[in-house]
Write a protein that holds these residues in place. Structure first.
Motif, PDB file in Angstrom:
ATOM      1  N   PRO A   1       3.398   8.168  21.849  1.00  0.00           N
ATOM      2  CA  PRO A   1       2.776   7.900  23.198  1.00  0.00           C
ATOM      3  C   PRO A   1       2.530   6.742  25.070  1.00  0.00           C
ATOM      4  CG  PRO A   1       1.583   9.162  21.653  1.00  0.00           C
ATOM      5  CD  PRO A   1       2.760   7.820  20.897  1.00  0.00           C
ATOM      6  N   ASN A   2       3.271   5.995  24.114  1.00  0.00           N
ATOM      7  CA  ASN A   2       3.625   4.310  25.381  1.00  0.00           C
ATOM      8  C   ASN A   2       4.250   5.154  25.634  1.00  0.00           C
ATOM      9  OD1 ASN A   2       2.210   1.432  25.459  1.00  0.00           O
ATOM     10  ND2 ASN A   2       4.153   1.535  25.030  1.00  0.00           N
TER      11      ASN A   2
ATOM     12  N   SER B   1       3.345   7.126  28.260  1.00  0.00           N
ATOM     13  CA  SER B   1       2.603   6.727  29.223  1.00  0.00           C
ATOM     14  C   SER B   1       2.169   5.552  30.176  1.00  0.00           C
ATOM     15  CB  SER B   1       0.920   6.769  28.971  1.00  0.00           C
ATOM     16  OG  SER B   1       1.222   5.290  27.896  1.00  0.00           O
ATOM     17  N   SER B   2       4.109   4.936  29.648  1.00  0.00           N
ATOM     18  CA  SER B   2       3.758   3.599  29.950  1.00  0.00           C
ATOM     19  C   SER B   2       4.781   3.297  31.144  1.00  0.00           C
ATOM     20  CB  SER B   2       4.452   2.359  28.858  1.00  0.00           C
ATOM     21  OG  SER B   2       4.729   1.048  30.030  1.00  0.00           O
ATOM     22  N   GLU B   3       4.546   2.706  32.393  1.00  0.00           N
ATOM     23  CA  GLU B   3       5.582   2.702  33.422  1.00  0.00           C
ATOM     24  C   GLU B   3       6.577   2.053  33.298  1.00  0.00           C
ATOM     25  OE1 GLU B   3       4.394   4.142  37.013  1.00  0.00           O
ATOM     26  OE2 GLU B   3       2.941   5.022  35.207  1.00  0.00           O
TER      27      GLU B   3
ATOM     28  N   ALA C   1       6.929   6.900  32.050  1.00  0.00           N
ATOM     29  CA  ALA C   1       5.346   7.340  32.926  1.00  0.00           C
ATOM     30  C   ALA C   1       6.764   7.703  34.594  1.00  0.00           C
ATOM     31  CB  ALA C   1       4.412   6.574  32.916  1.00  0.00           C
TER      32      ALA C   1
END
Length: 429
Positions: free
Chosen positions: A350-351, A354-356, A360
Motif C-alpha cells: 500500500p505504501n 500511495s507514496s509520491e 502515486a
C-alpha cells in the motif's frame, strides 16, 4: 521517473539475456534464482534484469545468478537440477504450484528460516490478500511477488464504431454478450477475446469465472473436483452462447494478445500483466481502456489471481540469509514501482501505491491500473490443486472447458462430467 525516486544508486544498464544472467560476480558461489519472467521476451525480462542489477548495487556482498526457466518447464528443471546438486536457492513459482513445491520439492517455510520480527515487519507492509496466497497450513511458503486479477480491456474506438458508449463498459456477462455481437456485426472483428483458454493459461482465470457464477472447481479441502457442478456449467453455457454467435473468437495465448494489441478485438478478459503490451500497440493507433471483471447477473464478482510467489529452496542458513535479502528487495516499495509501471502487475505494498516517492504519480497518469487495484478487496485466491498430478488435472479440466465452449457438441454437462471423473482419478487418495 523511477530513477529519481529510487533509494538506490541508479540501476546498471540491462545486459542481454543469455542462458544465465549474473547480477554480480565476486568469486563466491552465487545464489541461484529461477525466474520465469527472465525466460520471456521483452518487458518482463527487462524489468527483472533491472531489479537484479539494482540488488547488486545495494548488496555487493551477494552474487545472484538469474536462471531463466519457462513456467511450463519449471518443475522438471528443478527436479533434475536438485538431483544434480545444483538446484535453486530461490524460485519463482506460479501459485498453482506452491503446494507441490512444499510437498515434493522441499520448499522452506519462511517462519523456519527468517527471524520472526523481520518476517512480520515485511509482511505487515503488504496487502493481506496477497500474503494469504503464499500461506499453506498456517505457514508462509511463498512470498507474493508478481500478481494480478482479471481485467476486461476494451477498444473504445470499436465501441464507438458499434454505437456503444465507451464511458459505460459492460458490467455483467449479458452486457458483454450484447456488446460483443454489436462490435462483430459493425466491424467484422471479434467482439470478445479471453485469456481463459490456451496452452499458457492455467486455470486461475477459469476459477474466477466459475466462482463468479457461484460455483467452484475444487472443494475447500482440495479433495474433490467440482467443475461439472451446475454453477460451473452455467458459466460455460454463457461463454458458449457468445461463441456461437461468432463474436467470441477462439484465439488464445500470443495470438489473442497480438490481435488485441493491433486493435483487432473489442474486449479482452486477461491478466493486467498484458497491459503494457496492449498500450504499446494502442498508442497513436486506438484508445485502450479497462474495467473490472464482469458479473453473472447480480451475483458478486469473485476475481481470482494470477501470478507467482518467491519460494525459499535452500536449507543452508548462510544462503537463506542472502536469499531472504533478495526476496525482501524484490518485494520492496521500489521493486513494486518497477513491477507495476514497467510490466503491469499489481503493487502489493500500500505504501508504494500511495507514496509520491513511488507509484502515486504514475497511477494518476495511468488510470488503466485502477480496475485492477479495485479488485484487490474482492480477491479470492485461486486454489492450488493437490497431489503430484496437479498439472494433468488442470489440463484435463481446461481441455474439456475449451471443447465445451468452442466445440461442436452442445452436451456441456457430458463433456465436463466425463473430464471430472477422469481428473478425480488423478487426485490423491
Amino acid at each position: 521517473m523511477l530513477d529519481r525516486r529510487t533509494f538506490l544508486v541508479s540501476a546498471l544498464a540491462s545486459t542481454a539475456l543469455t542462458s544465465t544472467l549474473f547480477a554480480q560476480t565476486n568469486g563466491q558461489d552465487p545464489l541461484r534464482f529461477y525466474n520465469y519472467n527472465l525466460a520471456s521476451a521483452g518487458i518482463g525480462a527487462d524489468a527483472t534484469r533491472k531489479m537484479l542489477d539494482a540488488f547488486a548495487e545495494a548488496h555487493p556482498e551477494t552474487t545472484v545468478e538469474g536462471v531463466p526457466v519457462a513456467v511450463s518447464e519449471l518443475m522438471g528443471r528443478i527436479q533434475a537440477d536438485m538431483v544434480a546438486g545444483i538446484g535453486p536457492d530461490v524460485a519463482q513459482f506460479a501459485f498453482s504450484g506452491l503446494a507441490y513445491a512444499r510437498d515434493y520439492l522441499g520448499a522452506v517455510a519462511l517462519e523456519d528460516a527468517v527471524p520472526q520480527e523481520e518476517l512480520d515487519a515485511h509482511l505487515s507492509g503488504m496487502v493481506a490478500n496477497g500474503v494469504r496466497l503464499g500461506q499453506l497450513d498456517g505457514k508462509t511458503y511463498g512470498l507474493a511477488y508478481v500478481f494480478s486479477t482479471p481485467v476486461l480491456f476494451y477498444n473504445a474506438d470499436l465501441f464507438r464504431a458499434a454505437g456503444l458508449d465507451p464511458d459505460s463498459p459492460p458490467t455483467n456477462w449479458e452486457e458483454v454478450h450484447a456488446a460483443a455481437i454489436a462490435i462483430h456485426q459493425a466491424t467484422g472483428k471479434p467482439g470478445l477475446l479471453t485469456g481463459i483458454f490456451g496452452n499458457t493459461a492455467g486455470d486461475w482465470l477459469f476459477q474466477g469465472v466459475i466462482r463468479s457464477a457461484g460455483g467452484r472447481v475444487l472443494s475447500e479441502d482440495r479433495r474433490t473436483l467440482m467443475f461439472a457442478e451446475p454453477e460451473a456449467l452455467e458459466a460455460l453455457e454463457t461463454l458458449r452462447a457468445i461463441a456461437q454467435t461468432g463474436a467470441f473468437e477462439a484465439a488464445f495465448d500470443f495470438a489473442a494478445i497480438e490481435a488485441m494489441a493491433a486493435g483487432n478485438g473489442g474486449m479482452y478478459l486477461q491478466t493486467s500483466a498484458v497491459q503494457n503490451t496492449l498500450l504499446r500497440g494502442a498508442t497513436d493507433n486506438w484508445e485502450l481502456r479497462a474495467t473490472t471483471m464482469p458479473s453473472f447477473g447480480d451475483r458478486p464478482v469473485r476475481p481470482t489471481n494470477s501470478g507467482s510467489a518467491l519460494v525459499l529452496m535452500t536449507r543452508d542458513p548462510e544462503r537463506q540469509r542472502a536469499a531472504w535479502d533478495l526476496m525482501r528487495f524484490l518485494t520492496s516499495d521500489w521493486a513494486y514501482t518497477v513491477i507495476t509501471s514497467e510490466i503491469g502487475y499489481l503493487p502489493l505494498r500500500p505504501n508504494a501505491i500511495s507514496s509520491e516517492e513511488f507509484l502515486a504519480p504514475w497511477i494518476r497518469e495511468n488510470p488503466l491500473i485502477l480496475p485492477n487495484l479495485a479488485q484487490l478487496e474482492r480477491l479470492e485466491p485461486a486454489m492450488p490443486h493437490a497431489g503430484p498430478n496437479y498439472s494433468q488435472i488442470v489440463q484435463t479440466m481446461m481441455n474439456a472447458a475449451e471443447r465445451a465452449v468452442f466445440g461442436p457438441s452442445d452436451d456441456i454437462a457430458g463433456i465436463m462430467g466425463d473430464a471430472q471423473r477422469r481428473a478425480q482419478a488423478l487426485m490423491p487418495a
